[in-house]
Design a protein around this motif. Structure first.
Motif, PDB file in Angstrom:
ATOM      1  N   TYR A 258       0.865  -1.183   0.000  1.00  0.00           N
ATOM      2  CA  TYR A 258       0.000   0.000   0.000  1.00  0.00           C
ATOM      3  C   TYR A 258       0.899   1.229   0.000  1.00  0.00           C
ATOM      4  CZ  TYR A 258      -3.686   3.200   1.702  1.00  0.00           C
ATOM      5  OH  TYR A 258      -4.594   4.215   1.858  1.00  0.00           O
ATOM      6  N   LYS A 259       0.772   2.044  -1.035  1.00  0.00           N
ATOM      7  CA  LYS A 259       1.697   3.147  -1.260  1.00  0.00           C
ATOM      8  C   LYS A 259       0.998   4.495  -1.094  1.00  0.00           C
ATOM      9  CE  LYS A 259       4.624   0.461  -4.384  1.00  0.00           C
ATOM     10  NZ  LYS A 259       5.262   0.402  -5.710  1.00  0.00           N
ATOM     11  N   THR A 260       1.674   5.378  -0.369  1.00  0.00           N
ATOM     12  CA  THR A 260       1.134   6.693  -0.043  1.00  0.00           C
ATOM     13  C   THR A 260       2.056   7.784  -0.580  1.00  0.00           C
ATOM     14  OG1 THR A 260       0.126   5.832   1.986  1.00  0.00           O
ATOM     15  CG2 THR A 260       0.468   8.213   1.864  1.00  0.00           C
ATOM     16  N   ALA A 261       1.466   8.863  -1.073  1.00  0.00           N
ATOM     17  CA  ALA A 261       2.235  10.007  -1.558  1.00  0.00           C
ATOM     18  C   ALA A 261       1.509  11.286  -1.150  1.00  0.00           C
ATOM     19  CB  ALA A 261       2.394   9.947  -3.076  1.00  0.00           C
ATOM     20  N   ILE A 262       2.228  12.203  -0.515  1.00  0.00           N
ATOM     21  CA  ILE A 262       1.627  13.449  -0.032  1.00  0.00           C
ATOM     22  C   ILE A 262       2.564  14.602  -0.359  1.00  0.00           C
ATOM     23  CG2 ILE A 262       0.759  14.711   1.966  1.00  0.00           C
ATOM     24  CD1 ILE A 262       0.316  12.029   3.364  1.00  0.00           C
ATOM     25  N   THR A 263       2.077  15.578  -1.097  1.00  0.00           N
ATOM     26  CA  THR A 263       2.873  16.748  -1.408  1.00  0.00           C
ATOM     27  C   THR A 263       2.057  18.021  -1.241  1.00  0.00           C
ATOM     28  OG1 THR A 263       4.287  17.841  -3.056  1.00  0.00           O
ATOM     29  CG2 THR A 263       2.325  16.697  -3.888  1.00  0.00           C
ATOM     30  N   GLY A 264       2.759  19.077  -0.897  1.00  0.00           N
ATOM     31  CA  GLY A 264       2.147  20.403  -0.860  1.00  0.00           C
ATOM     32  C   GLY A 264       2.723  21.319  -1.906  1.00  0.00           C
ATOM     33  N   HIS A 265       3.479  20.737  -2.849  1.00  0.00           N
ATOM     34  CA  HIS A 265       4.145  21.545  -3.871  1.00  0.00           C
ATOM     35  C   HIS A 265       3.352  21.512  -5.174  1.00  0.00           C
ATOM     36  CE1 HIS A 265       7.357  22.962  -6.609  1.00  0.00           C
ATOM     37  NE2 HIS A 265       7.745  23.631  -5.522  1.00  0.00           N
ATOM     38  N   PRO A 266       3.244  22.638  -5.869  1.00  0.00           N
ATOM     39  CA  PRO A 266       2.410  22.682  -7.082  1.00  0.00           C
ATOM     40  C   PRO A 266       2.951  21.889  -8.260  1.00  0.00           C
ATOM     41  CG  PRO A 266       3.565  24.769  -6.768  1.00  0.00           C
ATOM     42  CD  PRO A 266       3.785  23.967  -5.516  1.00  0.00           C
ATOM     43  N   SER A 267       4.194  21.419  -8.184  1.00  0.00           N
ATOM     44  CA  SER A 267       4.720  20.574  -9.264  1.00  0.00           C
ATOM     45  C   SER A 267       4.202  19.141  -9.182  1.00  0.00           C
ATOM     46  CB  SER A 267       6.255  20.552  -9.223  1.00  0.00           C
ATOM     47  OG  SER A 267       6.711  19.920  -8.039  1.00  0.00           O
ATOM     48  N   LEU A 268       3.448  18.821  -8.118  1.00  0.00           N
ATOM     49  CA  LEU A 268       2.938  17.452  -7.910  1.00  0.00           C
ATOM     50  C   LEU A 268       4.098  16.451  -7.976  1.00  0.00           C
ATOM     51  CD1 LEU A 268      -0.377  17.537 -10.008  1.00  0.00           C
ATOM     52  CD2 LEU A 268       0.143  18.574  -7.790  1.00  0.00           C
ATOM     53  N   ASP A 269       5.113  16.683  -7.157  1.00  0.00           N
ATOM     54  CA  ASP A 269       6.410  16.036  -7.285  1.00  0.00           C
ATOM     55  C   ASP A 269       6.513  14.664  -6.638  1.00  0.00           C
ATOM     56  OD1 ASP A 269       6.134  17.077  -4.756  1.00  0.00           O
ATOM     57  OD2 ASP A 269       7.962  18.281  -4.792  1.00  0.00           O
TER      58      ASP A 269
END
Length: 612
Positions: A258-269
């Motif tokens: 189960y993989k999670t990704a969280i960003t607050g950067h507008p490049s969706l990095d």
């Protein structure tokens, strides 16, 4: 690259061997389909009415706990219910580290060890043609790959020093930066694991649930908290989820990884389109800054892009929503068939509307507000180069060759960072490394120092945009070599196309190289994706090579929507012919493109002959 942890990897030795067999069978089937005259060979079919109608097959249980109960339906589920993978650490430290490799029973070796980041690596000298022919015990070495999770990609200089020391002392100076914020060692002996864990945990690092059917490392923006254009800093959110739920038995038996990704950067990095649970930043017109939730992404041999649920998540809601989505996967995820035990298949069957309704009604007990989608990125999310931080210092993003480095080089990075007063290093989902907090007067010294250590802050376009999985050097599922092959191709392409790319204003063309069909190097979402298999050369000899995927990509400053690439019948390249092919198709793209047309857009519309 998390390559030996592919979507098709099973827990047991028999399942692992079966996956290699299926990979080879797929390769052979493709070869036959592309053979001369194959287009005229078709299986005989009966005319309508020749065959008696079959009664509809009764629906079989999918092993969904909330639907079918918890009775295990296969060997993998039985193994997990028999003993939680988290429990194996005590046995490693008290029994196996004393007795050595031969003291490890198969159920732990090929199953539960993964819960602590350990896989047996490939025995040297076994060629790709034998990958599917040998049993696990014949193909595996008595040494391990060890994966260290680096949640959010965030490291201190001290932590990097410890990682470097482990590499040098126990891993023959090996270290790979993966595309999932992990550091991977090789040549690890089980007898050294107690000391390795002691060193890692003394500086706040862990291998807990770095592999296995569990919540894996959480991807986070490598420029969280420092980027001038950041929308929101999710560092505390990621830290809270890791602190509360990594190692929690409530989530140590999921249907699959189960993989999670969280960003607050507008490049969706953080490549949100291909993770199970992804959050990207948005600004709600009434509710302010928060996150847009995407669910059910994943690649492997069957690519699915994550779907937006259309909800707005306030920052304080994120941990409980993460728990709820993870619990849906645990309770409703398919467990009967291992190759359908990812959240992407449940999401595909349910759809976003039903998933959101179950999330709200059964797990949250309240409705989430509707929210807007994120705007299209305006710059690259790999963060390579020199960039000013919001505090006036600079961060420097640098590229090794396809993630391959060494403990000695990482020690040099830590020392270099400290020499200019920096204590922060970051890893990216693109196999890159960043040094943060560099004073302006020291930028060039750090750029040059990184170059001497094998990290290039001003790389050519192909070094910047190429990734590769672990490949046959260490991976038991691989069919071909990847790291050295990709590095050779990069060097050839930089020499042949470096000035040509500048002259024709080419944007970086992403080249992703994978050693088997499982897409750990994200081949379906690259401009040019290469899937490892055995191919026939011009003399009719079977040699290492690749099937070619073209025109895939994730949302970026050049692409408003993500999409998977296409394949062209019979289009394959030999391992030593990669540079020739990429040069040829790049020049055809330049000659055939319309104004401002990207390589991916051209590749998706081009005639087959133009792509050969």
């Amino acid at each position: 690259m998390d390559s030996i942890d592919s979507d098709t990897t099973a827990d047991g030795a028999a399942a692992e061997s079966g996956q290699r067999q299926r990979a080879a069978t797929s390769t052979r089937a493709t070869q036959l389909a592309d053979a001369p005259g194959a287009a005229t060979r078709r299986p005989a079919t009966a005319a309508a009415g020749d065959r008696p109608a079959r009664p509809a097959r009764a629906a079989r249980p999918n092993g969904q706990w909330k639907v079918d109960g918890k009775e295990p339906l296969n060997v993998n589920e039985t193994l997990k219910q028999k003993d939680d993978g988290l429990n194996v650490r005590q046995r490693i430290e008290s029994i196996y580290a004393l007795g050595g490799f031969d003291s490890i029973p198969k159920e732990d070796l090929h199953g539960r060890f993964r819960w602590w980041g350990l896989y047996t690596q490939r025995k040297p000298g076994i060629d790709g043609g034998r990958t599917a022919q040998l049993e696990t015990e014949e193909i595996e070495d008595s040494y391990f790959m060890l994966r260290v999770r680096v949640d959010g990609g965030a490291l201190t200089a001290e932590q990097l020093r410890v990682i470097a020391g482990i590499s040098r002392d126990f891993g023959r100076d090996t270290a790979d930066i993966t595309d999932r914020h992990n550091i991977q060692f090789h040549w690890i002996d089980v007898v050294d694991m107690p000391e390795i864990w002691r060193r890692l945990e003394s500086v706040g690092l862990q291998t807990t649930e770095a592999c296995g059917d569990v919540p894996r490392v959480i991807l986070g923006s490598p420029v969280a908290g420092i980027a001038k254009d950041e929308v929101i800093d999710p560092t505390e959110i990621i830290d809270e989820i890791v602190r509360r739920y990594v190692g929690d038995p409530s989530f140590s038996n999921l249907p699959r990884k189960y993989k999670t990704a969280i960003t607050g950067h507008p490049s969706l990095d953080v490549v949100p389109e291909i993770n199970d649970f992804s959050l990207v930043p948005v600004v709600h017109p009434e509710l302010g800054i928060g996150f847009d939730l995407w669910v059910g992404g994943g690649l492997s041999t069957s690519a699915h892009l994550a779907q937006r649920l259309g909800t707005f998540l306030a920052p304080e809601r994120v941990p409980e929503v993460w728990v709820a989505v993870t619990s849906i996967f645990r309770d409703y995820g398919y467990r009967r068939l291992r190759n359908r035990a990812r959240l992407k298949y449940l999401m595909a069957d349910w759809g976003a509307e039903k998933f959101r309704q179950v999330l709200q009604d059964e797990y949250l007990g309240y409705e989430l507000p509707d929210g807007p989608p994120p705007p299209q990125p305006t710059r690259s999310g790999d963060h390579v180069g020199v960039h000013e931080q919001k505090d006036g210092n600079f961060y420097i993003g640098a590229a090794p060759h396809v993630g391959r480095t060494s403990g000695s080089a990482l020690l040099g990075v830590a020392e270099l960072a400290e020499s200019v007063g920096s204590n922060r290093i970051r890893l990216t989902p693109y196999q890159k490394l960043l040094v943060l907090d560099v004073p302006g007067d020291d930028v060039e010294r750090v750029v040059e120092g990184l170059r001497e250590l094998g990290f290039e802050a001003r790389p050519g376009s192909f070094r910047r945009s190429t990734m590769a999985c672990t490949g046959i050097e260490y991976c038991k599922l691989a069919i071909v070599e990847t790291k050295a092959t990709a590095t050779t191709a990069i060097n050839q392409l930089e020499e042949r196309l470096g000035s040509y790319a500048d002259e024709h204003k080419l944007l970086p063309i992403t080249l992703n190289v994978n050693g088997c069909p499982n897409s750990c190097a994200r081949i379906q979402t690259a401009d040019i994706g290469l899937k490892g298999q055995l191919v026939l050369d011009d003399d009719g000899e079977q040699v290492p090579g690749f099937q070619v995927h073209l025109g895939g990509g994730l949302v970026s400053e050049q692409r408003a929507e993500a999409g998977v690439g296409r394949t062209v019948r019979g289009l394959k390249v030999t391992a030593d012919g990669i540079a020739d092919y990429v040069e040829r198709v790049t020049r055809r793209y330049v000659d055939g493109r319309s104004a401002d047309e990207t390589f991916a857009a051209w590749a998706l519309r081009a005639e087959d002959d133009d792509l050969r």
